[in-house]
Design an enzyme around this catalytic site. Structure first.
Site, PDB file in Angstrom:
ATOM      1  N   LEU A  13      11.478   8.936   0.904  1.00 52.58           N
ATOM      2  CA  LEU A  13      10.575   9.745   1.547  1.00 52.58           C
ATOM      3  C   LEU A  13      11.119  10.383   2.874  1.00 52.58           C
ATOM      4  CD1 LEU A  13       6.891   8.525   0.685  1.00 52.58           C
ATOM      5  CD2 LEU A  13       8.299  10.189  -0.508  1.00 52.58           C
ATOM      6  N   GLU A  42       0.842  -1.214   0.074  1.00 48.80           N
ATOM      7  CA  GLU A  42      -0.208  -0.028  -0.114  1.00 48.80           C
ATOM      8  C   GLU A  42       0.800   1.217   0.092  1.00 48.80           C
ATOM      9  OE1 GLU A  42      -3.165   0.700  -0.968  1.00 48.80           O
ATOM     10  OE2 GLU A  42      -3.872  -0.900   0.371  1.00 48.80           O
ATOM     11  N   CYS A  57       5.477   3.657   9.463  1.00 52.49           N
ATOM     12  CA  CYS A  57       6.293   2.982   8.688  1.00 52.49           C
ATOM     13  C   CYS A  57       7.806   3.466   8.527  1.00 52.49           C
ATOM     14  CB  CYS A  57       5.392   3.391   7.115  1.00 52.49           C
ATOM     15  SG  CYS A  57       4.159   2.349   7.024  1.00 52.49           S
ATOM     16  N   LYS A  95      10.420   2.428  10.995  1.00 52.34           N
ATOM     17  CA  LYS A  95      10.220   0.759  10.979  1.00 52.34           C
ATOM     18  C   LYS A  95      10.984   0.284   9.660  1.00 52.34           C
ATOM     19  CE  LYS A  95       6.333  -1.259  10.310  1.00 52.34           C
ATOM     20  NZ  LYS A  95       6.433  -1.980   9.100  1.00 52.34           N
TER      21      LYS A  95
END
Length: 463
Positions: free
Chosen positions: A209, A143, A258, A261
């Site tokens: 990102l 996703e 996210c 991790k």
């Protein structure tokens, strides 16, 4: 899953969970998570072709396609602690799927997982299914949505990535899943890849990102030292078509479920592959994120005459970003703990985060492998934590305000009224650069805007 149910009314979608309270909440109008637009999507499809159930065995056994969206947290002990992903929940899910399957199924990885996870899961499935006629085809379908804009991202995704084996059955499974997304996603945005590329793509996307954020945060420190304006720098480089404007906003730090991790997982994968220089490169993204939070705390302390002991500091925003109640790895945890370690009393206001979550995040001791430059591991005095459901009350009697989440409502407050009820000099530390700093200064606030030229008051007191 709710979006598939909405866009594919002929497909029955059942969301299963062993947590009865969570499933009960999904069957009400008070959903267990906050996401703008989610309730409307759920209400339109729920009871028609979208259902929520705790009967895992029945519905998994009947399904043709099983999406597995379990948590894959960072390991807290054992080999790879602090970096490697813990696949305990994934393995448990695979064993359940195998035990109830009497027909062949497509198993779809939705969780962010390490490269080669599909290979391990396939072994668990095959060795635990007693029916030799059952065949499992594993797909990776990561996703790429963002919390706060998840519904918009699902409605019009940049891309849908589906990875599978380059075999006849693997290609057939890819096309079966692609046909579901094709109900609303243009074919040119449905990307096909091999399993390992799809698994690695999600880790890499999140790492890059986060890297952009850490890069701008490093520049924000240089801007303050030189008198440059980080927002002007970001605007200038963002117009370069090779760079683009997204994820160039300097802030107090990134958070969420996210980024940290997945970067740590990527670091671990590189280390196990013998690529230490590559691992060191990506680990610097985390190091810079921790530095930015530490730097923010130090700026607050130095501005207030190098002591914040017994001073009340209002914290506007505790979620890691606006339009969500998610506090996983939110920079607010480290900032608040850093302030309290120096003796401050914090009063937290956030429009979505519950009182229980704030207390849990601020009082739970971090794992031993956390290496934060601010004293996050120091014991927390629970009496130093207050929570307010009114932003005006949160600031009443405070020496300073720390803006740690970019909630839109923070921009529209009556800051003259806020100022009148604060101890003077009254400080605002804008860790998101969302406020009108000039107007605040005209009111009388001493303003620290992250990555912007320091006003003389702060230059005198910063050490």
């Amino acid at each position: 899953m709710a979006m598939i149910a909405l866009k594919c009314p002929e497909i029955e979608v059942v969301v299963v969970d062993i947590n009865e309270a969570r499933i009960a909440a999904w069957n009400t109008d008070k959903l267990p998570i906050y996401e703008p637009g989610l309730l409307e999507v759920v209400k339109e499809a729920r009871g028609r072709n979208l259902f929520f159930s705790t009967d895992v065995g029945k519905h998994v056994g009947e399904a043709d396609i099983v999406f597995v969206s379990v948590n894959t947290p960072t390991k807290t002990s054992g080999v790879g602690a602090g970096k490697a992903a813990d696949l305990t929940y994934w393995e448990g899910a695979a064993r359940v799927i195998a035990s109830v399957s009497s027909s062949s199924k497509i198993i779809v990885e939705k969780s962010t997982v390490p490269v080669k996870t599909a290979d391990a899961i396939e072994k668990v499935l095959c060795r635990n299914c007693t029916n030799p006629d059952v065949h499992f085809e594993i797909l990776s379908n990561p996703e790429f949505l963002a919390e706060g804009t998840a519904i918009e991202d699902l409605m019009a995704p940049d891309r849908v990535l589906i990875g599978g084996k380059d075999t006849e059955s693997g290609r057939a499974a890819i096309e079966a899943l692609a046909s579901v997304y094709a109900h609303w996603v243009p074919q040119e945005r449905i990307l096909r890849a091999n399993l390992w590329s799809a698994e690695l793509a999600k880790l890499t996307a999140n790492a890059m990102l986060a890297q952009r954020i850490s890069s701008m945060n490093s520049i924000s420190a240089l801007c303050e030292a030189t008198g440059a304006d980080v927002q002007q720098v970001a605007r200038s480089i963002g117009t370069d078509s090779r760079i683009g404007p997204k994820f160039l906003n300097a802030s107090v730090g990134f958070g969420g479920s996210c980024f940290q991790k997945d970067i740590l997982n990527l670091v671990y994968i590189c280390e196990t592959a013998g690529l230490q220089q590559v691992a060191n490169y990506w680990e610097q993204v985390i190091t810079m994120n921790n530095y930015q939070k530490h730097r923010f705390v130090q700026r607050v302390i130095s501005a207030m005459f190098n002591t914040i002991s017994k001073k009340k500091i209002a914290v506007y925003g505790f979620a890691f970003k606006k339009d969500t109640g998610d506090t996983r790895e939110t920079p607010a945890i480290d900032v608040c703990r850093g302030l309290m370690a120096d003796g401050a009393n914090v009063c937290v206001y956030d429009p979505q985060v519950t009182d229980e979550q704030v207390y849990q995040d601020l009082t739970t001791q971090p794992y031993e492998w956390y290496d934060h430059p601010n004293p996050r591991s120091a014991p927390v005095d629970k009496s130093a934590i207050a929570i307010s459901h009114d932003p005006m009350e949160a600031a009443r009697g405070a020496h300073g305000i720390c803006v740690l989440t970019e909630w839109d409502e923070f921009k529209s407050y009556d800051y003259q009224k806020v100022y009148d009820n604060m101890v003077k000099p009254a400080f605002i530390f804008d860790g998101r650069n969302i406020l009108d700093h000039q107007k605040l200064r005209e009111i009388g606030f001493i303003v620290y805007a992250l990555g912007k030229p320091l006003e003389p008051f702060l230059q005198k007191n910063y050490s």
